[in-house]
Enzyme design. Structure first.
Site, PDB file in Angstrom:
ATOM      1  N   HIS A  55       0.900  -1.272  -0.120  1.00 39.30           N
ATOM      2  CA  HIS A  55       0.126  -0.005   0.061  1.00 39.30           C
ATOM      3  C   HIS A  55       0.897   1.331  -0.079  1.00 39.30           C
ATOM      4  O   HIS A  55       2.168   0.951  -0.012  1.00 39.30           O
ATOM      5  CB  HIS A  55      -0.866  -0.054   1.111  1.00 39.30           C
ATOM      6  CG  HIS A  55      -0.335   0.108   2.561  1.00 39.30           C
ATOM      7  ND1 HIS A  55       0.513  -0.909   3.149  1.00 39.30           N
ATOM      8  CD2 HIS A  55      -0.435   1.220   3.369  1.00 39.30           C
ATOM      9  CE1 HIS A  55       0.904  -0.421   4.215  1.00 39.30           C
ATOM     10  NE2 HIS A  55       0.319   0.846   4.700  1.00 39.30           N
ATOM     11  N   HIS A  57       1.442   4.131   1.957  1.00 38.83           N
ATOM     12  CA  HIS A  57       2.138   4.788   3.132  1.00 38.83           C
ATOM     13  C   HIS A  57       3.555   4.701   2.846  1.00 38.83           C
ATOM     14  O   HIS A  57       4.269   3.790   2.427  1.00 38.83           O
ATOM     15  CB  HIS A  57       1.717   4.147   4.155  1.00 38.83           C
ATOM     16  CG  HIS A  57       0.403   4.464   4.688  1.00 38.83           C
ATOM     17  ND1 HIS A  57      -0.427   3.780   5.842  1.00 38.83           N
ATOM     18  CD2 HIS A  57      -0.471   5.679   4.300  1.00 38.83           C
ATOM     19  CE1 HIS A  57      -1.651   4.383   5.895  1.00 38.83           C
ATOM     20  NE2 HIS A  57      -1.487   5.299   4.980  1.00 38.83           N
ATOM     21  N   ASP A  59       6.187   4.713   4.953  1.00 45.07           N
ATOM     22  CA  ASP A  59       6.884   3.664   5.438  1.00 45.07           C
ATOM     23  C   ASP A  59       7.017   2.384   4.815  1.00 45.07           C
ATOM     24  O   ASP A  59       7.457   1.244   5.082  1.00 45.07           O
ATOM     25  CB  ASP A  59       6.659   3.699   6.824  1.00 45.07           C
ATOM     26  CG  ASP A  59       5.276   3.022   7.102  1.00 45.07           C
ATOM     27  OD1 ASP A  59       4.512   3.440   6.517  1.00 45.07           O
ATOM     28  OD2 ASP A  59       5.039   2.327   8.183  1.00 45.07           O
ATOM     29  N   HIS A  60       6.532   2.139   3.588  1.00 48.16           N
ATOM     30  CA  HIS A  60       6.534   1.004   2.861  1.00 48.16           C
ATOM     31  C   HIS A  60       6.803   1.412   1.082  1.00 48.16           C
ATOM     32  O   HIS A  60       7.227   0.339   0.781  1.00 48.16           O
ATOM     33  CB  HIS A  60       4.934   0.253   2.729  1.00 48.16           C
ATOM     34  CG  HIS A  60       4.404  -0.040   4.103  1.00 48.16           C
ATOM     35  ND1 HIS A  60       4.107  -1.188   4.429  1.00 48.16           N
ATOM     36  CD2 HIS A  60       4.044   0.675   5.038  1.00 48.16           C
ATOM     37  CE1 HIS A  60       3.728  -1.337   5.436  1.00 48.16           C
ATOM     38  NE2 HIS A  60       3.555  -0.004   6.123  1.00 48.16           N
ATOM     39  N   HIS A 111      -7.393  -0.597   5.799  1.00 47.67           N
ATOM     40  CA  HIS A 111      -6.454   0.343   6.434  1.00 47.67           C
ATOM     41  C   HIS A 111      -6.073   1.617   5.493  1.00 47.67           C
ATOM     42  O   HIS A 111      -6.114   2.808   5.768  1.00 47.67           O
ATOM     43  CB  HIS A 111      -4.973  -0.608   6.651  1.00 47.67           C
ATOM     44  CG  HIS A 111      -3.758   0.323   6.914  1.00 47.67           C
ATOM     45  ND1 HIS A 111      -3.558   1.018   8.171  1.00 47.67           N
ATOM     46  CD2 HIS A 111      -2.768   0.618   6.343  1.00 47.67           C
ATOM     47  CE1 HIS A 111      -2.497   1.669   8.240  1.00 47.67           C
ATOM     48  NE2 HIS A 111      -1.606   1.085   7.100  1.00 47.67           N
ATOM     49  N   ASP A 133      -0.115  -3.611   6.496  1.00 49.14           N
ATOM     50  CA  ASP A 133      -0.651  -3.205   7.654  1.00 49.14           C
ATOM     51  C   ASP A 133      -2.291  -3.637   7.795  1.00 49.14           C
ATOM     52  O   ASP A 133      -2.883  -2.838   8.478  1.00 49.14           O
ATOM     53  CB  ASP A 133      -0.577  -1.868   7.668  1.00 49.14           C
ATOM     54  CG  ASP A 133       0.775  -1.204   7.786  1.00 49.14           C
ATOM     55  OD1 ASP A 133       1.626  -2.081   7.996  1.00 49.14           O
ATOM     56  OD2 ASP A 133       1.139   0.115   7.681  1.00 49.14           O
ATOM     57  N   HIS A 171       5.108  -4.674  10.626  1.00 49.32           N
ATOM     58  CA  HIS A 171       5.427  -3.905  12.065  1.00 49.32           C
ATOM     59  C   HIS A 171       5.663  -4.965  13.211  1.00 49.32           C
ATOM     60  O   HIS A 171       4.801  -5.854  13.204  1.00 49.32           O
ATOM     61  CB  HIS A 171       4.453  -2.894  12.420  1.00 49.32           C
ATOM     62  CG  HIS A 171       4.354  -1.570  11.502  1.00 49.32           C
ATOM     63  ND1 HIS A 171       5.253  -0.552  11.776  1.00 49.32           N
ATOM     64  CD2 HIS A 171       3.604  -1.552  10.432  1.00 49.32           C
ATOM     65  CE1 HIS A 171       4.949   0.265  10.727  1.00 49.32           C
ATOM     66  NE2 HIS A 171       3.913  -0.236  10.094  1.00 49.32           N
TER      67      HIS A 171
HETATM   68 ZN   LIG Z   1       0.348   1.774   6.522  1.00 46.16          ZN
END
Ligand SMILES: [Zn+2]
Length: 259
Positions: A55, A57, A59-60, A111, A133, A171
């Site tokens: 996805h 975001h 941090d990905h 999410h 996530d 995570h």
């Molecule tokens: Zn995320």
């Protein structure tokens, strides 16, 4: 049967970037940061052959650009979204073939709306799921874009996979998720055992991920909205009397948001 070796690469404070490798080739899942990935590839003499994104975001995805500078020809697979560095767009139900395995794409909105998961059925000893996530060890992702009902449906698709599926989330949130789970189901013995096991793993500095789907089904409250103890606990907390799974799930998610 081609055996895959799967390792976490730690990034930021609690992200796991997954490295799936075979015979000197590596596929990286959700590289939010390039530096630790490049270091890992170098240390293990691996050549990057593809990137998988779950996805949008940061941090990905934030490491993709730098990785592609080093490996300009590689495919970057990901969902339909605005992220310009993805060059192979995937839809629910599609399969891609990497490292000698078919990887199935499952759409899991909730999410985020673009969220997809990657499932590899034909690996030994377990099938594998990279779910970003969406499903966490002991919990699930926050609802940033989708509805509780969408997330419940997405988790339902994951629950339909074989119980021995190894679940690779993105995570290390397990202990804090399990603290919430304990609040919801204080009498769940499987949960007590899991907390003891996860606590000792963390005390040794080991990851608690992957987990097995069977264990999630026994201990993760977000997969247990149909369980009477979870329902009673949610109703007691919110002062409601609802028994529909989607309402229980929505209230459970709100409860966790403020926990
Ligand atoms: Zn995320």
């Amino acid at each position: 049967m081609i055996m895959l070796s799967i390792s976490p690469i730690s990034a930021f404070s609690d992200n796991y970037i997954w490295c799936v490798a075979h015979n000197g080739e590596a596929v990286i899942v959700d590289p939010g940061d390039a530096a630790p990935v490049l270091k890992y590839l170098d240390q293990h003499q691996l050549k990057l052959s593809a990137i998988l994104i779950t996805h949008h975001h940061y941090d990905h995805v934030n490491g993709i650009e730098l990785l592609c500078e080093q490996y300009p020809q590689i495919p970057v697979y990901g969902p339909q979204n605005q992220c310009p560095v993805i060059n192979q767009r995937l839809n629910h139900g599609e399969s891609i073939r990497l490292l000698g395995h078919d990887i199935d794409v499952i759409a899991v909105p909730g999410h985020t709306l673009d969220h997809i998961a990657y499932y590899i059925a034909d690996t030994q000893p377990n099938p594998l799921l990279f779910c970003g996530d969406t499903l966490f060890a002991g919990g699930c992702g926050r609802l940033f874009e989708g509805t509780a009902e969408q997330m419940l449906d997405s988790l339902g698709l994951i629950c339909a996979l074989p119980a021995n599926t190894a679940v690779y989330c993105a995570h290390e949130y397990t202990l804090s998720n399990l603290r919430f789970a304990q609040e919801v189901e204080p009498a769940n013995q499987n949960l007590q055992d899991r907390i003891a096991d996860a606590s000792s793993r963390r005390a040794e500095g080991l990851p608690t991920v992957p987990s097995e789907l069977a264990l999630e089904l026994l201990t993760n409250p977000f997969l247990r909205a149909g369980n009477s103890a979870v329902q009673a606990s949610v109703n007691a907390h919110t002062g409601t009397k609802c028994w529909e799974k989607k309402d229980i799930f929505a209230n459970l998610r709100k409860w966790k948001d403020n926990f």
